[in-house]
Design an enzyme around this catalytic site. Sequence first.
Site, PDB file in Angstrom:
ATOM      1  N   ALA A 100       0.835  -1.210   0.000  1.00  0.00           N
ATOM      2  CA  ALA A 100       0.000   0.000   0.000  1.00  0.00           C
ATOM      3  C   ALA A 100       0.865   1.254   0.000  1.00  0.00           C
ATOM      4  CB  ALA A 100      -0.920  -0.008   1.210  1.00  0.00           C
ATOM      5  N   TYR A 101       1.972   1.210   0.731  1.00  0.00           N
ATOM      6  CA  TYR A 101       2.899   2.343   0.780  1.00  0.00           C
ATOM      7  C   TYR A 101       3.489   2.632  -0.599  1.00  0.00           C
ATOM      8  CZ  TYR A 101       7.276   4.797   1.945  1.00  0.00           C
ATOM      9  OH  TYR A 101       8.328   5.676   1.990  1.00  0.00           O
ATOM     10  N   LEU A 102       3.992   1.593  -1.267  1.00  0.00           N
ATOM     11  CA  LEU A 102       4.586   1.796  -2.593  1.00  0.00           C
ATOM     12  C   LEU A 102       3.528   2.227  -3.608  1.00  0.00           C
ATOM     13  CD1 LEU A 102       7.157  -1.124  -2.949  1.00  0.00           C
ATOM     14  CD2 LEU A 102       7.589   1.274  -2.366  1.00  0.00           C
TER      15      LEU A 102
END
Length: 217
Positions: free
Chosen positions: A130-132
């Site tokens: 989700a961060y990337l």
Amino acid sequence: MRVVIAGGHGKIALHLERLLAGRGDEPVGLIRRPDQEPDIRATGAEAVLCDLEKAGVDEVAAHLAGADAAVFAAGAGPNSGAPRKDTVDRAAAVLLAEAAERAGVRRFVQISSMGAGKPPEPGSDEVWAAYLTAKTAAEDDLRTRDLDWTILRPGALTDDPGTGLVALSDPPSPRGRVPREDVAAVIVALLAAPGSHGRTLELIGGDTPVPEAVRGR
């Protein structure tokens, strides 16, 4: 130079504020909580309360009015879940970029991450993926805007003292680590480096002094 920094209480931002204030610039740290103000003032920066997960574009643009540059250094943090990766690492970055356009602040440096710009690897941790995904979406949005933008993708961040020696290159670059203090020093140099406009750069520790590394871009 007046520089407004989103995520003003983050570790990179605190280094950045200290470096900018130390050379006579006017750093402004956007923060979410009043209890963060003393840390911002201790760096020599101005603290401004502005929660980018709740603020509208007009409010953020008002904080950017009169600035020479904006830096997106915010992040949801290592203990946050996937939803906040979207609301901070993507949506807050988009909000700051839109506000910069509205306020007429052309210079914009966005801290992203190595690994952004492509889909997460199969089997990746859900939160990391989700961060990337959020960082990639924020990059894609910024590239569409009429700003003098630079995207900086550091490698694995450490709290080691800065060395002043880095490797700064177009992607893809080798994986590596880099002290947060050196990331801040690179941002200071990038702010006055027109050759970096419209560039996506990756950063790890290396053997080139920061000013030379930035000039080489």
